[in-house]
Design a protein around this motif. Structure first.
Motif, PDB file in Angstrom:
ATOM      1  N   GLY A 283       0.829  -1.204   0.000  1.00 20.78           N
ATOM      2  CA  GLY A 283       0.000   0.000   0.000  1.00 20.78           C
ATOM      3  C   GLY A 283       0.856   1.243   0.000  1.00 20.78           C
ATOM      4  N   VAL A 284       0.311   2.315  -0.574  1.00 23.51           N
ATOM      5  CA  VAL A 284       1.002   3.614  -0.574  1.00 23.51           C
ATOM      6  C   VAL A 284       0.059   4.686  -0.044  1.00 23.51           C
ATOM      7  CG1 VAL A 284       2.591   3.094  -2.464  1.00 23.51           C
ATOM      8  CG2 VAL A 284       0.328   4.023  -2.990  1.00 23.51           C
ATOM      9  N   ASP A 285       0.638   5.728   0.537  1.00 25.76           N
ATOM     10  CA  ASP A 285      -0.148   6.891   0.921  1.00 25.76           C
ATOM     11  C   ASP A 285      -0.764   7.520  -0.324  1.00 25.76           C
ATOM     12  OD1 ASP A 285       0.594   6.609   3.577  1.00 25.76           O
ATOM     13  OD2 ASP A 285       2.242   8.049   3.443  1.00 25.76           O
ATOM     14  N   ASP A 286      -1.784   8.344  -0.120  1.00 25.44           N
ATOM     15  CA  ASP A 286      -2.394   9.023  -1.258  1.00 25.44           C
ATOM     16  C   ASP A 286      -1.398   9.963  -1.922  1.00 25.44           C
ATOM     17  OD1 ASP A 286      -4.818   9.716  -2.843  1.00 25.44           O
ATOM     18  OD2 ASP A 286      -4.380  11.705  -2.031  1.00 25.44           O
ATOM     19  N   VAL A 287      -1.615  10.233  -3.208  1.00 25.29           N
ATOM     20  CA  VAL A 287      -0.690  11.070  -3.963  1.00 25.29           C
ATOM     21  C   VAL A 287      -0.658  12.509  -3.447  1.00 25.29           C
ATOM     22  CG1 VAL A 287      -0.824   9.674  -6.057  1.00 25.29           C
ATOM     23  CG2 VAL A 287      -2.461  11.535  -5.710  1.00 25.29           C
ATOM     24  N   THR A 288      -1.664  12.920  -2.683  1.00 16.65           N
ATOM     25  CA  THR A 288      -1.672  14.271  -2.117  1.00 16.65           C
ATOM     26  C   THR A 288      -0.862  14.365  -0.825  1.00 16.65           C
ATOM     27  OG1 THR A 288      -3.702  13.841  -0.872  1.00 16.65           O
ATOM     28  CG2 THR A 288      -3.954  14.764  -3.081  1.00 16.65           C
ATOM     29  N   ALA A 289      -0.392  13.229  -0.314  1.00 16.92           N
ATOM     30  CA  ALA A 289       0.283  13.210   0.990  1.00 16.92           C
ATOM     31  C   ALA A 289       1.537  14.074   1.003  1.00 16.92           C
ATOM     32  CB  ALA A 289       0.621  11.776   1.378  1.00 16.92           C
ATOM     33  N   GLU A 290       2.270  14.044  -0.107  1.00 13.99           N
ATOM     34  CA  GLU A 290       3.537  14.780  -0.171  1.00 13.99           C
ATOM     35  C   GLU A 290       3.323  16.270   0.054  1.00 13.99           C
ATOM     36  OE1 GLU A 290       7.309  13.806  -0.163  1.00 13.99           O
ATOM     37  OE2 GLU A 290       6.306  12.514  -1.623  1.00 13.99           O
ATOM     38  N   SER A 291       2.270  16.811  -0.550  1.00 11.96           N
ATOM     39  CA  SER A 291       2.021  18.257  -0.458  1.00 11.96           C
ATOM     40  C   SER A 291       1.291  18.644   0.823  1.00 11.96           C
ATOM     41  CB  SER A 291       1.203  18.723  -1.670  1.00 11.96           C
ATOM     42  OG  SER A 291      -0.050  18.064  -1.720  1.00 11.96           O
ATOM     43  N   SER A 292       0.926  17.661   1.639  1.00 11.86           N
ATOM     44  CA  SER A 292       0.192  17.963   2.875  1.00 11.86           C
ATOM     45  C   SER A 292       1.076  18.603   3.937  1.00 11.86           C
ATOM     46  CB  SER A 292      -0.445  16.682   3.444  1.00 11.86           C
ATOM     47  OG  SER A 292       0.564  15.823   3.972  1.00 11.86           O
ATOM     48  N   GLY A 293       2.374  18.399   3.798  1.00 10.85           N
ATOM     49  CA  GLY A 293       3.296  18.927   4.788  1.00 10.85           C
ATOM     50  C   GLY A 293       3.409  18.067   6.031  1.00 10.85           C
ATOM     51  N   LEU A 294       2.706  16.930   6.056  1.00 14.42           N
ATOM     52  CA  LEU A 294       2.738  16.047   7.220  1.00 14.42           C
ATOM     53  C   LEU A 294       3.990  15.179   7.154  1.00 14.42           C
ATOM     54  CD1 LEU A 294       0.924  15.434   9.683  1.00 14.42           C
ATOM     55  CD2 LEU A 294      -0.124  13.607   8.348  1.00 14.42           C
ATOM     56  N   ALA A 295       4.803  15.257   8.152  1.00 20.33           N
ATOM     57  CA  ALA A 295       6.088  14.561   8.158  1.00 20.33           C
ATOM     58  C   ALA A 295       5.906  13.056   8.002  1.00 20.33           C
ATOM     59  CB  ALA A 295       6.837  14.865   9.452  1.00 20.33           C
ATOM     60  N   GLY A 296       6.690  12.479   7.094  1.00 19.02           N
ATOM     61  CA  GLY A 296       6.684  11.035   6.919  1.00 19.02           C
ATOM     62  C   GLY A 296       5.605  10.513   6.004  1.00 19.02           C
TER      63      GLY A 296
END
Length: 410
Positions: A283-296
């Motif tokens: 599984g992978v995080d959603d593609v928007t995760a990177e731009s969320s600013g949430l560490a990790g």
């Protein structure tokens, strides 16, 4: 600091004015769209030759004006800083209603006028009123039907999926998929419990949730999500984040799902073994995760498959179908996704296709990779589903190395 230049490439300089103009135009869309959604049906139903009595015209105009003013105010109050559920329900319902009225005022209004002209009905008050009552009747029926479709427990969709690299020991593996439950302003705790009961009747080996659990924080929607703890799977219950988690403290949802007995597959995998054969479930995080600013948080397929034997078949959970390009390049056998809601309210289907490669169903990408896109288990925002039924999905994985069995596609 030496070695650093403030000079930008010429092509960037040329593109910047165009991008700035586009951004300026995009800023006006939230202002223009509500006006069109309410003004067009107002004109079609009241001012296109109907010659209604003055009280009818004034009352109808006042209702459309109230919708135009009330919808954005209620949505801002409901989904903005205040997060008032009652306001969100009103705003979302008005949004869905205006979309249906707008759509059928334009489409049905135009087609009906053309048909009436072809059969010889002269232009005038009677013809205009026929159009008005037809549009109102069709819109009312679609909204009533769409509301029932959105609030009901989804039907189960069953299908076989053959994976050429799947070992015979894993033939018949049952994978249940739910996604986009979107617990939100409308309390759906009872609905959630019934969905989980339905999933349990499927006797799945693996149960997957591909994100967008809720609109709101885990603390706020905990009661609606709590029935997820009752879901049973003989092997594992796995989950990945959707884009809506990143609007609502995503780590809180990851922690809650872990607490409810679901294993968050955040750029990692587990091995599912049966009959001497192994399946990589990643599984992978959603593609928007990177731009969320949430560490990790971020969508990293390499991390998800790190340490996995490249000769083993891979089942990947990724919230958005658009991740399929990376999945194909990475040699994934089957990607499970949601996000699209199948369009939710037609003809929004066509707008979804601008952003996503697939709207719903099973599709093939490249020589090896297949993608199954669910229409979603719940609904987002407007409590309507029009020509986009929700679903709970049971995928039965088939191996070409096993004896032939009857198809369970339905």
């Amino acid at each position: 600091m030496t070695g650093t230049s403030n000079t930008r490439p010429a092509d960037s300089e040329a593109q910047e004015p165009r991008q700035s103009r586009l951004r300026r135009i995009m800023r006006y869309i939230p202002l223009v769209a509500p006006v069109l959604l309410w003004a067009v049906p107002c004109w079609v139903l009241l001012y296109a030759g109907q010659q209604w009595p003055l009280p009818v015209t004034l009352t109808g105009t006042a209702l459309f004006a109230l919708g135009l003013i009330g919808m954005p105010l209620a949505m801002a109050r409901g989904h903005g800083r205040h997060q008032q559920d009652r306001a969100a329900i009103i705003g979302d319902t008005l949004l869905g209603s205006s979309w249906v009225l707008f759509t059928w005022s334009v489409l049905l209004g135009t087609l009906l006028r053309l048909a009436l002209t072809l059969i010889g009905v002269a232009e005038g008050q009677d013809r205009a009123r026929i159009v008005t009552w037809a549009v109102l009747g069709v819109s009312a029926l679609l909204l009533a039907w769409g509301y029932v479709e959105a609030r009901r427990v989804p039907r189960v969709r069953r299908l076989d999926v053959q994976l050429p690299r799947l070992g015979a020991g894993l033939d018949g593996l049952r994978v249940a998929l739910i996604t986009d439950t979107h617990y939100g302003p409308l309390d759906r705790a009872r609905w959630s419990a019934r969905v989980c009961e339905t999933v349990n009747t499927l006797e799945a080996d693996l149960v997957c949730h591909t994100g967008d659990i809720a609109d709101g924080t885990a603390e706020r929607r905990r009661a609606q999500a709590a029935p997820l703890a009752t879901v049973r799977a003989s092997r594992a219950k796995v989950y990945v984040t959707g884009n809506h988690e990143y609007y609502s403290e995503a780590q809180g949802w990851v922690d809650l799902m872990d607490e409810l007995g679901w294993e968050p597959l955040r750029n990692r995998h587990l091995l599912l073994e049966r009959g001497g054969d192994t399946l990589v479930v990643a599984g992978v995080d959603d593609v928007t995760a990177e731009s969320s600013g949430l560490a990790g948080h971020g969508a990293h397929l390499d991390g998800a498959l790190d340490g996995a034997d490249p000769e083993l078949p891979v089942l990947l959970l990724a919230h958005q179908p658009k991740f399929i390009d990376q999945a194909t390049a990475g040699g994934v056998d089957l990607q499970l996704s949601g996000h699209t809601h199948g369009g939710q309210i037609w003809p929004f289907h066509h707008l979804v296709r601008i952003d996503q490669p697939v709207l719903a169903g099973l599709s093939r990408h490249g020589a090896r990779t297949q993608l199954y896109t669910s229409r979603g288990t719940g609904f987002w925002g407007p409590p309507f589903r029009v020509f986009a039924p929700s679903e709970i999905t049971l995928l039965v994985l088939r191996s070409p190395h096993a004896s032939t069995r009857p198809s369970t596609t339905s």
